[in-house]
Motif scaffolding. Structure first.
Motif, PDB file in Angstrom:
ATOM      1  N   TRP A  81      33.494  19.708 -25.356  1.00  0.00           N
ATOM      2  CA  TRP A  81      32.686  19.012 -24.352  1.00  0.00           C
ATOM      3  C   TRP A  81      31.543  19.895 -23.880  1.00  0.00           C
ATOM      4  O   TRP A  81      31.659  21.125 -23.826  1.00  0.00           O
ATOM      5  N   GLN A  82      30.462  19.240 -23.510  1.00  0.00           N
ATOM      6  CA  GLN A  82      29.260  19.955 -23.091  1.00  0.00           C
ATOM      7  C   GLN A  82      28.742  19.370 -21.786  1.00  0.00           C
ATOM      8  O   GLN A  82      28.597  18.149 -21.663  1.00  0.00           O
ATOM      9  N   PHE A  83      28.455  20.267 -20.835  1.00  0.00           N
ATOM     10  CA  PHE A  83      27.959  19.868 -19.520  1.00  0.00           C
ATOM     11  C   PHE A  83      26.694  20.674 -19.199  1.00  0.00           C
ATOM     12  O   PHE A  83      26.575  21.840 -19.591  1.00  0.00           O
ATOM     13  N   ILE A  84      25.784  20.036 -18.481  1.00  0.00           N
ATOM     14  CA  ILE A  84      24.536  20.688 -18.085  1.00  0.00           C
ATOM     15  C   ILE A  84      24.376  20.541 -16.578  1.00  0.00           C
ATOM     16  O   ILE A  84      24.710  19.501 -16.009  1.00  0.00           O
ATOM     17  N   PHE A  85      23.870  21.585 -15.924  1.00  0.00           N
ATOM     18  CA  PHE A  85      23.709  21.532 -14.472  1.00  0.00           C
ATOM     19  C   PHE A  85      22.316  21.998 -14.053  1.00  0.00           C
ATOM     20  O   PHE A  85      21.642  22.732 -14.774  1.00  0.00           O
ATOM     21  N   GLU A  86      21.902  21.523 -12.891  1.00  0.00           N
ATOM     22  CA  GLU A  86      20.648  21.991 -12.297  1.00  0.00           C
ATOM     23  C   GLU A  86      20.846  23.410 -11.769  1.00  0.00           C
ATOM     24  O   GLU A  86      21.865  23.689 -11.119  1.00  0.00           O
ATOM     25  N   PRO A  87      19.889  24.302 -11.998  1.00  0.00           N
ATOM     26  CA  PRO A  87      20.033  25.670 -11.491  1.00  0.00           C
ATOM     27  C   PRO A  87      19.901  25.714  -9.970  1.00  0.00           C
ATOM     28  O   PRO A  87      19.275  24.840  -9.361  1.00  0.00           O
ATOM     29  N   VAL A  89       8.924  43.881  -5.718  1.00  0.00           N
ATOM     30  CA  VAL A  89       9.699  43.033  -6.628  1.00  0.00           C
ATOM     31  C   VAL A  89      10.952  42.552  -5.901  1.00  0.00           C
ATOM     32  O   VAL A  89      11.657  43.346  -5.271  1.00  0.00           O
ATOM     33  N   PHE A  90      11.190  41.247  -5.963  1.00  0.00           N
ATOM     34  CA  PHE A  90      12.479  40.720  -5.503  1.00  0.00           C
ATOM     35  C   PHE A  90      12.957  39.728  -6.558  1.00  0.00           C
ATOM     36  O   PHE A  90      12.237  39.410  -7.509  1.00  0.00           O
ATOM     37  N   TYR A  91      14.170  39.230  -6.408  1.00  0.00           N
ATOM     38  CA  TYR A  91      14.796  38.470  -7.498  1.00  0.00           C
ATOM     39  C   TYR A  91      15.267  37.090  -7.033  1.00  0.00           C
ATOM     40  O   TYR A  91      15.738  36.924  -5.899  1.00  0.00           O
ATOM     41  N   ILE A  92      15.097  36.118  -7.943  1.00  0.00           N
ATOM     42  CA  ILE A  92      15.587  34.758  -7.704  1.00  0.00           C
ATOM     43  C   ILE A  92      16.700  34.476  -8.711  1.00  0.00           C
ATOM     44  O   ILE A  92      16.537  34.674  -9.909  1.00  0.00           O
ATOM     45  N   LYS A  93      17.798  34.024  -8.199  1.00  0.00           N
ATOM     46  CA  LYS A  93      18.965  33.729  -9.028  1.00  0.00           C
ATOM     47  C   LYS A  93      18.921  32.268  -9.449  1.00  0.00           C
ATOM     48  O   LYS A  93      18.820  31.361  -8.620  1.00  0.00           O
ATOM     49  N   MET A  94      18.964  32.030 -10.761  1.00  0.00           N
ATOM     50  CA  MET A  94      19.030  30.666 -11.272  1.00  0.00           C
ATOM     51  C   MET A  94      20.483  30.165 -11.244  1.00  0.00           C
ATOM     52  O   MET A  94      20.745  29.028 -10.887  1.00  0.00           O
ATOM     53  N   TYR A  95      21.381  31.044 -11.630  1.00  0.00           N
ATOM     54  CA  TYR A  95      22.803  30.751 -11.579  1.00  0.00           C
ATOM     55  C   TYR A  95      23.544  32.063 -11.839  1.00  0.00           C
ATOM     56  O   TYR A  95      22.948  33.082 -12.203  1.00  0.00           O
ATOM     57  N   PRO A 123      11.561  30.808 -16.822  1.00  0.00           N
ATOM     58  CA  PRO A 123      12.984  31.160 -16.712  1.00  0.00           C
ATOM     59  C   PRO A 123      13.792  30.876 -17.968  1.00  0.00           C
ATOM     60  O   PRO A 123      14.769  31.564 -18.240  1.00  0.00           O
ATOM     61  N   GLU A 124      13.393  29.808 -18.730  1.00  0.00           N
ATOM     62  CA  GLU A 124      14.159  29.388 -19.895  1.00  0.00           C
ATOM     63  C   GLU A 124      15.632  29.240 -19.495  1.00  0.00           C
ATOM     64  O   GLU A 124      15.965  28.417 -18.695  1.00  0.00           O
ATOM     65  N   SER A 125      16.512  30.087 -20.015  1.00  0.00           N
ATOM     66  CA  SER A 125      17.929  29.974 -19.641  1.00  0.00           C
ATOM     67  C   SER A 125      18.443  31.252 -18.988  1.00  0.00           C
ATOM     68  O   SER A 125      19.636  31.555 -19.026  1.00  0.00           O
ATOM     69  N   LYS A 126      17.538  32.018 -18.385  1.00  0.00           N
ATOM     70  CA  LYS A 126      17.937  33.285 -17.781  1.00  0.00           C
ATOM     71  C   LYS A 126      18.726  33.059 -16.497  1.00  0.00           C
ATOM     72  O   LYS A 126      18.514  32.101 -15.776  1.00  0.00           O
ATOM     73  N   GLU A 127      19.617  34.018 -16.216  1.00  0.00           N
ATOM     74  CA  GLU A 127      20.397  33.927 -14.991  1.00  0.00           C
ATOM     75  C   GLU A 127      19.573  34.329 -13.781  1.00  0.00           C
ATOM     76  O   GLU A 127      19.779  33.829 -12.679  1.00  0.00           O
ATOM     77  N   MET A 128      18.612  35.275 -13.956  1.00  0.00           N
ATOM     78  CA  MET A 128      17.867  35.807 -12.820  1.00  0.00           C
ATOM     79  C   MET A 128      16.414  36.039 -13.202  1.00  0.00           C
ATOM     80  O   MET A 128      16.104  36.386 -14.340  1.00  0.00           O
ATOM     81  N   LEU A 129      15.505  35.844 -12.230  1.00  0.00           N
ATOM     82  CA  LEU A 129      14.077  36.044 -12.444  1.00  0.00           C
ATOM     83  C   LEU A 129      13.549  37.107 -11.489  1.00  0.00           C
ATOM     84  O   LEU A 129      13.935  37.138 -10.317  1.00  0.00           O
ATOM     85  N   ALA A 130      12.668  37.963 -11.994  1.00  0.00           N
ATOM     86  CA  ALA A 130      11.997  38.952 -11.141  1.00  0.00           C
ATOM     87  C   ALA A 130      10.679  38.349 -10.658  1.00  0.00           C
ATOM     88  O   ALA A 130       9.888  37.832 -11.443  1.00  0.00           O
TER      89      ALA A 130
END
Length: 576
Positions: free
Chosen positions: A68-74, A101-107, A176-183
């Motif tokens: 099974w495959q699930f997709i979620f909004e970051p 520099v600070f960081y934004i978490k996608m997930y 961001p593509e599929s990255k967990e975190m962005l600078a």
């Protein structure tokens, strides 16, 4: 549940949804490189005060939950350390510039675990099978960030990896593509300003948006036993004694034109309830017709003579599609003009006939005008009939019918088909705001006195104030336009006149009267030729007065010098 067919694109090109290593390509010739995946919204999850969506793939097989495959909004939230403070840094960057520099978490794992708990809660039977590997974020090609607070800090701007600062220092585009975190990077040309930004980051609000292409889709799934169609209009009309029903042959065959079969299939979705999924009835009926036509209604060419002698009584709606009826229609409606070798319609206007016959001869609901002979014969013979022109009249040689056997509906034969119907692509935009202080332990009230003062002062640029000092304080400059003058409010429509002055300014401690002005006046005078009694003018014949009198009017204006305006001198200063 609403089903949407999502495909993700970006400003620079087309992106994709990819779950693990699986992606489904749709219509590659019409949209090269566009990968699409069909999703149905399954649930929501809450994180950081936001309600976000979780989708599941419509291809999830109940028998194989491990796939099974699930997709979620970051989530798109600021990243904080273990102490609850914003993860940030301040460094040198090229010559005298400073970089924050600070960081934004996608997930992160905690978000995936939260989603996993929700999914398992809905399907506890598979809690040992579904894992984090079944869960992925939406593929986002571009994320646009806007930090309005930066406009209060001169010389500071957001930077993007592939975007030079041009006109909007408060906007950046990240990938961001599929990255967990962005600078997220901010450049300042002065160290003092960079420190203020660094210290006040926790009080900033960040607006963001990302877009993707999406289209709604509907799914029709057929998985039926044909024996369950015995009560349907299709079966009743063909075999059950309907108005135009045929007598089956000894082998159980009946014959029907292709277009009559289509009409009988039009309401099949409402006459049968089984193991099917119907989200678009019209498309379901069409899908059923095509499948049934190809598998259980074989085409057969029947000569006109054979139809009259043998097939007529075994044919549904036989009178309307018989070779005799077709010949009559053609010969009564069209005539041949040998002078220009064309077939022309007899009479004027359109010629209508019964639907079955007109479908057979391929002229639609009406026919108009004239056709070259070769074109006309080709048009007719390309449909469901073969016609010959003898030079004087039309003769039908053969017709094409579909043969259906009654045993088809008395067996365990199945009809299976899955059809997806897609709406046109549209762009969806997902906007949001991040108030950093909501995610950290630091708020403006928790900052030290100087940080709070810097924050307040950064928002006061252009403010004018009066100080009980001969000099303006640090960070302020003298507002010379107010020396010896008082301010008045301006109409917003005259904004270009802000700062302009009228009249002569007062010199230091000058006690000049202000408000000098004039009054216009007029008065009337009456004079008499002699004395009056008791000061009252007498009428003619009065022994105490005279008969003559005169009325005059005087006028002019008087200047009033005005009064001195009391005042106290202070320093007028403007915040820089």
């Amino acid at each position: 549940m609403k089903t949407a067919h999502y495909a993700f694109a970006s400003f620079f090109g087309v992106g994709a949804i990819t779950i693990g290593m699986v992606a489904a390509q749709s219509n590659p010739s019409s949209n090269p490189g566009l990968l699409e995946f069909t999703l149905t919204q399954r649930a929501n999850y809450s994180f950081g005060g936001k309600t976000l969506r979780i989708w599941e793939s419509t291809r999830n097989d109940k028998k194989s939950p491990s796939t099974w495959q699930f997709i979620f909004e970051p989530a798109i939230v600021p990243s904080v350390n273990k102490k609850g403070n914003l993860q940030k840094s301040l460094d040198f960057y090229q010559q005298s510039n400073r970089k924050i520099v600070f960081y934004i978490k996608m997930y992160d794992k905690s978000i995936k675990q939260l989603i996993l708990d929700i999914l398992i809660g809905q399907d506890s039977e598979n809690k040992k099978v579904i894992t984090e590997n079944n869960i992925s974020p939406i593929y986002i090609r571009e994320l646009t960030l806007s930090i309005r607070d930066l406009s209060f800090y001169k010389g500071c701007f957001l930077v993007s990896p592939d975007q030079a600062y041009k006109t909007s220092p408060t906007v950046a585009v990240l990938r961001p593509e599929s990255k967990e975190m962005l600078a997220v990077s901010i450049l300042c040309d002065k160290e003092s300003t960079a420190k203020k930004v660094f210290n006040n980051l926790e009080t900033f609000t960040i607006s963001y948006s990302y877009s993707f292409l999406a289209r709604d889709s509907k799914k029709n799934s057929i998985d039926m036993d044909l024996k369950d169609l015995i009560s349907s209009e299709l079966y009743v009309q063909l075999f059950g004694g309907g108005k135009n029903s045929a007598d089956p042959t000894k082998d159980g065959d009946v014959f029907v034109s292709r277009d009559d079969l289509r009409r009988l299939s039009n309401n099949i979705s409402s006459s049968y309830i089984g193991n099917e999924r119907i989200e678009d009835k019209s498309q379901f009926d069409s899908s059923f017709f095509n499948r049934f036509l190809n598998e259980y209604a074989k085409q057969q060419e029947i000569s006109a003579s054979n139809f009259r002698d043998q097939i007529y009584k075994h044919t549904y709606n036989a009178d309307d599609i018989s070779p005799t009826m077709i010949e009559k229609y053609l010969n009564d409606t069209w005539k041949y003009d040998s002078s220009d070798k064309t077939f022309k319609q007899k009479g004027s206007g359109s010629v209508s006939g019964n639907a079955s016959l007109l479908d057979i001869v391929n002229v639609g609901g009406s026919a108009n005008g004239s056709y070259e002979s070769e074109e006309f014969l080709k048009k007719i013979n390309s449909s469901q009939v073969k016609v010959e022109w003898t030079g004087k009249k039309f003769i039908v040689k053969s017709i094409y019918l579909r043969r259906i056997n009654k045993s088809t509906f008395n067996s365990n034969k199945k009809l299976s088909r899955v059809t997806s119907i897609y709406a046109p692509m549209r762009q969806e935009i997902a906007p949001g705001d991040i108030t950093i202080s909501q995610y950290t332990k630091s708020t403006i009230a928790g900052l030290n006195y100087y940080d709070r003062l810097d924050r307040i002062e950064s928002e006061m640029s252009g403010l004018i104030a009066f100080f009980y000092n001969s000099q303006c304080p640090k960070g302020w400059i003298s507002e010379k336009s107010l020396i010896g003058r008082y301010p008045v409010g301006i109409n917003p429509s005259a904004s270009s006149d802000v700062g302009k002055s009228v009249g002569q300014a007062l010199s230091n401690l000058e006690n000049r009267p202000s408000g000098a002005h004039s009054h216009n006046y007029s008065e009337e005078h009456m004079t008499y030729g002699g004395p009056t009694a008791r000061g009252i003018a007498q009428r003619k014949g009065d022994p105490w007065g005279f008969e003559s009198r005169n009325l005059t009017t005087d006028g002019g204006n008087g200047l009033v010098a005005g009064t001195n305006a009391p005042y106290t001198q202070l320093s007028a200063c403007r915040k820089i």
